[in-house]
Design an enzyme around this catalytic site. Structure first.
Site, PDB file in Angstrom:
ATOM      1  N   ASP A 157       2.132  -1.570  -4.557  1.00  0.00           N
ATOM      2  CA  ASP A 157       0.731  -1.154  -4.651  1.00  0.00           C
ATOM      3  C   ASP A 157       0.186  -1.639  -5.989  1.00  0.00           C
ATOM      4  O   ASP A 157       0.953  -1.904  -6.921  1.00  0.00           O
ATOM      5  CB  ASP A 157       0.640   0.387  -4.594  1.00  0.00           C
ATOM      6  CG  ASP A 157      -0.721   0.903  -4.125  1.00  0.00           C
ATOM      7  OD1 ASP A 157      -0.798   1.524  -3.049  1.00  0.00           O
ATOM      8  OD2 ASP A 157      -1.720   0.697  -4.852  1.00  0.00           O
ATOM      9  N   GLY A 201       1.551   4.815   3.443  1.00  0.00           N
ATOM     10  CA  GLY A 201       2.695   4.115   2.842  1.00  0.00           C
ATOM     11  C   GLY A 201       3.783   5.099   2.419  1.00  0.00           C
ATOM     12  O   GLY A 201       4.969   4.900   2.698  1.00  0.00           O
ATOM     13  N   ARG A 238     -20.222   0.209   6.367  1.00  0.00           N
ATOM     14  CA  ARG A 238     -19.000  -0.344   6.970  1.00  0.00           C
ATOM     15  C   ARG A 238     -18.836  -1.813   6.588  1.00  0.00           C
ATOM     16  O   ARG A 238     -17.726  -2.293   6.414  1.00  0.00           O
ATOM     17  CB  ARG A 238     -19.073  -0.237   8.494  1.00  0.00           C
ATOM     18  CG  ARG A 238     -18.574   1.069   9.012  1.00  0.00           C
ATOM     19  CD  ARG A 238     -18.685   1.155  10.516  1.00  0.00           C
ATOM     20  NE  ARG A 238     -18.790   2.541  10.940  1.00  0.00           N
ATOM     21  CZ  ARG A 238     -17.757   3.353  11.071  1.00  0.00           C
ATOM     22  NH1 ARG A 238     -16.548   2.932  10.855  1.00  0.00           N
ATOM     23  NH2 ARG A 238     -17.935   4.611  11.444  1.00  0.00           N
ATOM     24  N   ASN A 245      -7.754  -0.511   8.076  1.00  0.00           N
ATOM     25  CA  ASN A 245      -8.979  -0.535   8.882  1.00  0.00           C
ATOM     26  C   ASN A 245     -10.045  -1.465   8.316  1.00  0.00           C
ATOM     27  O   ASN A 245     -10.041  -1.692   7.108  1.00  0.00           O
ATOM     28  CB  ASN A 245      -9.566   0.886   8.927  1.00  0.00           C
ATOM     29  CG  ASN A 245      -9.125   1.634  10.168  1.00  0.00           C
ATOM     30  OD1 ASN A 245      -8.807   1.034  11.191  1.00  0.00           O
ATOM     31  ND2 ASN A 245      -9.112   2.947  10.071  1.00  0.00           N
ATOM     32  N   GLY A 266       0.875  -1.173   0.000  1.00  0.00           N
ATOM     33  CA  GLY A 266       0.000   0.000   0.000  1.00  0.00           C
ATOM     34  C   GLY A 266       0.906   1.214   0.000  1.00  0.00           C
ATOM     35  O   GLY A 266       1.691   1.399   0.934  1.00  0.00           O
ATOM     36  N   ALA A 267       0.827   1.983  -1.086  1.00  0.00           N
ATOM     37  CA  ALA A 267       1.711   3.157  -1.195  1.00  0.00           C
ATOM     38  C   ALA A 267       0.879   4.428  -1.258  1.00  0.00           C
ATOM     39  O   ALA A 267       1.161   5.345  -2.011  1.00  0.00           O
ATOM     40  CB  ALA A 267       2.600   3.025  -2.432  1.00  0.00           C
ATOM     41  N   HIS A 322      -9.347  -0.283  17.832  1.00  0.00           N
ATOM     42  CA  HIS A 322      -9.148   1.028  17.228  1.00  0.00           C
ATOM     43  C   HIS A 322     -10.492   1.457  16.665  1.00  0.00           C
ATOM     44  O   HIS A 322     -10.927   0.993  15.637  1.00  0.00           O
ATOM     45  CB  HIS A 322      -8.108   0.921  16.112  1.00  0.00           C
ATOM     46  CG  HIS A 322      -7.826   2.237  15.464  1.00  0.00           C
ATOM     47  ND1 HIS A 322      -7.386   3.324  16.158  1.00  0.00           N
ATOM     48  CD2 HIS A 322      -7.930   2.633  14.177  1.00  0.00           C
ATOM     49  CE1 HIS A 322      -7.221   4.325  15.324  1.00  0.00           C
ATOM     50  NE2 HIS A 322      -7.549   3.931  14.116  1.00  0.00           N
TER      51      HIS A 322
HETATM   52  O1  TXD Z   1      -4.518   3.380  13.495  1.00  0.00           O
HETATM   53  C1  TXD Z   1      -4.751   2.865  12.449  1.00  0.00           C
HETATM   54  N1  TXD Z   1      -4.631   1.564  12.302  1.00  0.00           N
HETATM   55  C2  TXD Z   1      -5.162   3.679  11.282  1.00  0.00           C
HETATM   56  C3  TXD Z   1      -5.710   2.992  10.149  1.00  0.00           C
HETATM   57  C4  TXD Z   1      -4.998   5.074  11.260  1.00  0.00           C
HETATM   58  C5  TXD Z   1      -5.245   5.781  10.116  1.00  0.00           C
HETATM   59  C6  TXD Z   1      -5.690   5.142   8.883  1.00  0.00           C
HETATM   60  N2  TXD Z   1      -5.967   3.778   9.014  1.00  0.00           N
HETATM   61  C7  TXD Z   1      -6.244   2.971   7.822  1.00  0.00           C
HETATM   62  O2  TXD Z   1      -5.019   2.740   7.113  1.00  0.00           O
HETATM   63  C8  TXD Z   1      -7.142   3.566   6.779  1.00  0.00           C
HETATM   64  O3  TXD Z   1      -8.492   3.466   7.158  1.00  0.00           O
HETATM   65  C9  TXD Z   1      -6.804   2.695   5.601  1.00  0.00           C
HETATM   66  O4  TXD Z   1      -7.489   1.457   5.671  1.00  0.00           O
HETATM   67  C10 TXD Z   1      -5.315   2.408   5.774  1.00  0.00           C
HETATM   68  C11 TXD Z   1      -4.400   3.183   4.831  1.00  0.00           C
HETATM   69  O5  TXD Z   1      -4.625   4.555   4.948  1.00  0.00           O
HETATM   70  P1  TXD Z   1      -4.092   5.567   3.824  1.00  0.00           P
HETATM   71  O6  TXD Z   1      -4.478   6.937   4.239  1.00  0.00           O
HETATM   72  O7  TXD Z   1      -2.670   5.277   3.511  1.00  0.00           O
HETATM   73  O8  TXD Z   1      -5.023   5.108   2.596  1.00  0.00           O
HETATM   74  P2  TXD Z   1      -4.789   5.342   1.033  1.00  0.00           P
HETATM   75  O9  TXD Z   1      -4.038   6.610   0.801  1.00  0.00           O
HETATM   76  O10 TXD Z   1      -6.126   5.164   0.421  1.00  0.00           O
HETATM   77  O11 TXD Z   1      -3.838   4.131   0.593  1.00  0.00           O
HETATM   78  C12 TXD Z   1      -4.283   2.819   0.450  1.00  0.00           C
HETATM   79  C13 TXD Z   1      -3.537   2.224  -0.705  1.00  0.00           C
HETATM   80  C14 TXD Z   1      -3.861   2.887  -2.073  1.00  0.00           C
HETATM   81  O12 TXD Z   1      -2.685   3.423  -2.625  1.00  0.00           O
HETATM   82  C15 TXD Z   1      -4.431   1.739  -2.901  1.00  0.00           C
HETATM   83  O13 TXD Z   1      -4.047   1.790  -4.276  1.00  0.00           O
HETATM   84  C16 TXD Z   1      -3.797   0.536  -2.211  1.00  0.00           C
HETATM   85  O14 TXD Z   1      -3.868   0.850  -0.831  1.00  0.00           O
HETATM   86  N3  TXD Z   1      -4.450  -0.730  -2.511  1.00  0.00           N
HETATM   87  C17 TXD Z   1      -3.752  -1.878  -2.635  1.00  0.00           C
HETATM   88  N4  TXD Z   1      -2.440  -2.154  -2.494  1.00  0.00           N
HETATM   89  C18 TXD Z   1      -2.043  -3.433  -2.704  1.00  0.00           C
HETATM   90  N5  TXD Z   1      -2.886  -4.430  -3.015  1.00  0.00           N
HETATM   91  C19 TXD Z   1      -4.220  -4.192  -3.164  1.00  0.00           C
HETATM   92  N6  TXD Z   1      -5.051  -5.202  -3.481  1.00  0.00           N
HETATM   93  C20 TXD Z   1      -4.685  -2.876  -2.971  1.00  0.00           C
HETATM   94  N7  TXD Z   1      -5.915  -2.291  -3.042  1.00  0.00           N
HETATM   95  C21 TXD Z   1      -5.754  -0.992  -2.766  1.00  0.00           C
END
Ligand code: TXD
Length: 310
Positions: free
Chosen positions: A34, A14, A89, A121, A9-10, A176
């Site tokens: 990603d 990331g 959700r 999440n 996940g970038a 969380h």
């Molecule tokens: O305390 C905690 N655990 C958290 C959790 C605090 C803040 C945010 N939290 C959760 O982290 C949030 O609800 C998200 O589920 C994750 C990641 O947050 P982020 O802000 O980095 O989300 P983004 O910017 O949407 O990045 C998610 C990336 C995006 O680039 C997608 O292209 C990629 O995930 N993605 C994938 N990567 C690899 N493989 C697959 N299948 C895939 N699908 C989407």
């Protein structure tokens, strides 16, 4: 021996993590993975160029090929999709579970000896799902949330008392989300119990703001969720494992009898070192605190159980 972290996940977290890991020189190599391959390569190149300014020496690359994560020491998972308008959700849970399943297969096949920190999440459900799908040892699979939630609690107290965050020690346990369990009883300001410095109502208000701390940021940002503090919190966990720091940190951890809970992931204090979760610390909780923790745990277990069917 050279060390490697792969970030699955970038997106916002990331990218932040890749930059932080570079600045801290936590490892020799960072791989950004990603499904959005261009983003991984763009961020890797951008951060690599920042290394000429800041003078750090870490190899960065981007990929959409799981083979490139092989032999990682630590893997940090943020892959997932955020909730879109009209999506419940449960819809989100289903979609992210499918993503976590893919990630678990990729990790199991290409880097089964890595320590895994899950951030996606709903956190406590996703970390448990990752462990079940991958079959990696439970001491090597943890979830990041407690450090972030504790850091929010700490920050709000520091603002209320006008003292540095460094003077504050605190603990937030549980899941969380709405079910987290801030522990004012374990909160001190240079040794002074916070309950002697703030009124019950003030402490309660801070607990409440902490529990909705993520939502407050989502509202302000209008797009996406918090990423700087979550990135910092996950970097601390990686550092504790890679450097065998034996730090006591609240993490979403697999419980098998501790706190009277079984086969469940929930936030409790652990010692993080070279073996991952080296020890689970069982606090003496008051009955209402223990009840909140158990309620929090069973809430997530039921959610996952209903989907995975156990
Ligand atoms: O305390 C905690 N655990 C958290 C959790 C605090 C803040 C945010 N939290 C959760 O982290 C949030 O609800 C998200 O589920 C994750 C990641 O947050 P982020 O802000 O980095 O989300 P983004 O910017 O949407 O990045 C998610 C990336 C995006 O680039 C997608 O292209 C990629 O995930 N993605 C994938 N990567 C690899 N493989 C697959 N299948 C895939 N699908 C989407």
């Amino acid at each position: 021996m050279s060390k490697k972290i792969s970030l699955i996940g970038a997106g916002q977290i990331g990218g932040t993590l890749a930059h932080l890991i570079g600045l801290k020189e936590l490892v020799d190599e960072v791989v950004l993975f990603d499904v959005a391959s261009g983003v991984t390569k763009g961020k890797a190149l951008d951060i690599a160029q920042s290394s000429s300014v800041d003078g750090f020496n870490v190899k960065l690359s981007g990929t959409d090929n799981y083979e490139d994560i092989k032999d990682s020491d630590v893997i940090i998972i943020t892959a997932g999709v955020p909730r879109k308008p009209g999506m419940s959700r449960d819809d989100l849970l289903g979609i992210n579970l499918k993503i976590i399943k893919q990630v678990a297969e990729g990790v199991k096949k290409n880097s089964p000896n890595a320590f895994v920190i899950c951030i996606t999440n709903p956190l406590d459900v996703m970390v448990m799902a990752f462990q079940k799908y991958s079959g990696l040892p439970t001491n090597k699979v943890v979830g990041m949330a407690g450090i972030l939630d504790s850091s929010r609690f700490k920050y709000f107290i520091s603002q209320e008392l006008n003292v540095p965050v460094k003077n504050i020690e605190t603990l937030v346990l549980g899941g969380h989300g709405d079910t987290m369990v801030p522990l004012p009883r374990y909160t001190t300001v240079n040794g002074i119990p916070v309950t002697q410095l703030l009124s019950e109502a003030e402490v309660a208000a801070i607990c409440e703001r902490t529990a909705s701390g993520g939502g407050e940021i989502v509202k302000l940002l209008e797009k996406g969720s918090a990423f700087y503090a979550p990135g910092s919190a996950a970097a601390i966990m990686a550092e504790a494992i890679l450097g065998d720091r034996k730090r006591v940190l609240p993490c979403s951890t697999y419980l098998n009898g501790e706190y009277g809970m079984e086969d469940i992931y929930i936030g409790v204090p652990v010692v993080l070192g070279k073996d991952g979760v080296e020890r689970i610390i069982e606090l003496e909780l008051e009955s209402h605190e223990l009840e909140s923790l158990r309620e929090s745990g069973s809430f997530y277990k039921e959610q996952l159980g209903s989907i995975l069917g156990y």
